[in-house]
Design a protein around this motif. Structure first.
Motif, PDB file in Angstrom:
ATOM      1  N   ASP A  27     -38.376   2.147 -20.354  1.00  0.00           N
ATOM      2  CA  ASP A  27     -38.984   2.424 -19.051  1.00  0.00           C
ATOM      3  C   ASP A  27     -38.120   3.460 -18.340  1.00  0.00           C
ATOM      4  OD1 ASP A  27     -40.303   2.449 -16.670  1.00  0.00           O
ATOM      5  OD2 ASP A  27     -39.820   0.397 -16.120  1.00  0.00           O
ATOM      6  N   CYS A  29     -39.233   5.788 -16.273  1.00  0.00           N
ATOM      7  CA  CYS A  29     -39.821   6.285 -15.028  1.00  0.00           C
ATOM      8  C   CYS A  29     -40.093   5.182 -14.020  1.00  0.00           C
ATOM      9  CB  CYS A  29     -41.105   7.054 -15.321  1.00  0.00           C
ATOM     10  SG  CYS A  29     -42.411   6.029 -16.025  1.00  0.00           S
ATOM     11  N   GLY A  30     -39.738   3.945 -14.313  1.00  0.00           N
ATOM     12  CA  GLY A  30     -40.001   2.846 -13.397  1.00  0.00           C
ATOM     13  C   GLY A  30     -41.438   2.369 -13.446  1.00  0.00           C
ATOM     14  N   ALA A  33     -43.009  -1.186 -12.269  1.00  0.00           N
ATOM     15  CA  ALA A  33     -43.356  -1.471 -10.874  1.00  0.00           C
ATOM     16  C   ALA A  33     -44.827  -1.204 -10.576  1.00  0.00           C
ATOM     17  CB  ALA A  33     -42.477  -0.636  -9.949  1.00  0.00           C
ATOM     18  N   CYS A  87     -44.983   6.111 -19.019  1.00  0.00           N
ATOM     19  CA  CYS A  87     -44.055   7.205 -18.721  1.00  0.00           C
ATOM     20  C   CYS A  87     -44.408   8.413 -19.577  1.00  0.00           C
ATOM     21  CB  CYS A  87     -42.614   6.792 -19.023  1.00  0.00           C
ATOM     22  SG  CYS A  87     -41.993   5.462 -17.984  1.00  0.00           S
TER      23      CYS A  87
END
Length: 88
Positions: A27, A29-30, A33, A87
């Motif tokens: 992950d 790019c986050g 969330a 991502c």
């Protein structure tokens, strides 16, 4: 020919445990969330503040093949629903 039919049924019942798992990508790019958005209408993106590079990919949209680790991709389905977040 009669001997092949039982073999076809056995092949259909083969275990899927021998297949390798799908690769998991880090992950970068986050994206975790935003996975709650999958299955929601595309208009849900209007209510989310994302302070990084985002790409919305609609059906039949041409996109570049470049990979940017910090970019979030939102793939939109034909029904105008968020189908996938990744991502790249």
């Amino acid at each position: 020919m009669r001997h092949l039919i039982p073999l076809l049924f056995l092949a259909a019942c083969a275990s899927t445990q021998d297949q390798p798992a799908a690769p998991s990508f880090p992950d970068t790019c986050g994206v975790d969330a935003y996975t709650y958005l999958v299955g929601q209408p595309a208009t849900a993106l209007e209510r989310v503040l994302i302070m990084q590079e985002v790409r919305v990919i609609r059906p039949w949209t041409m996109v570049t093949m470049d990979y940017r680790a910090g970019r979030i991709n939102f793939k939109i389905s034909d029904q105008d629903m968020i189908a996938d977040v990744s991502c790249g």
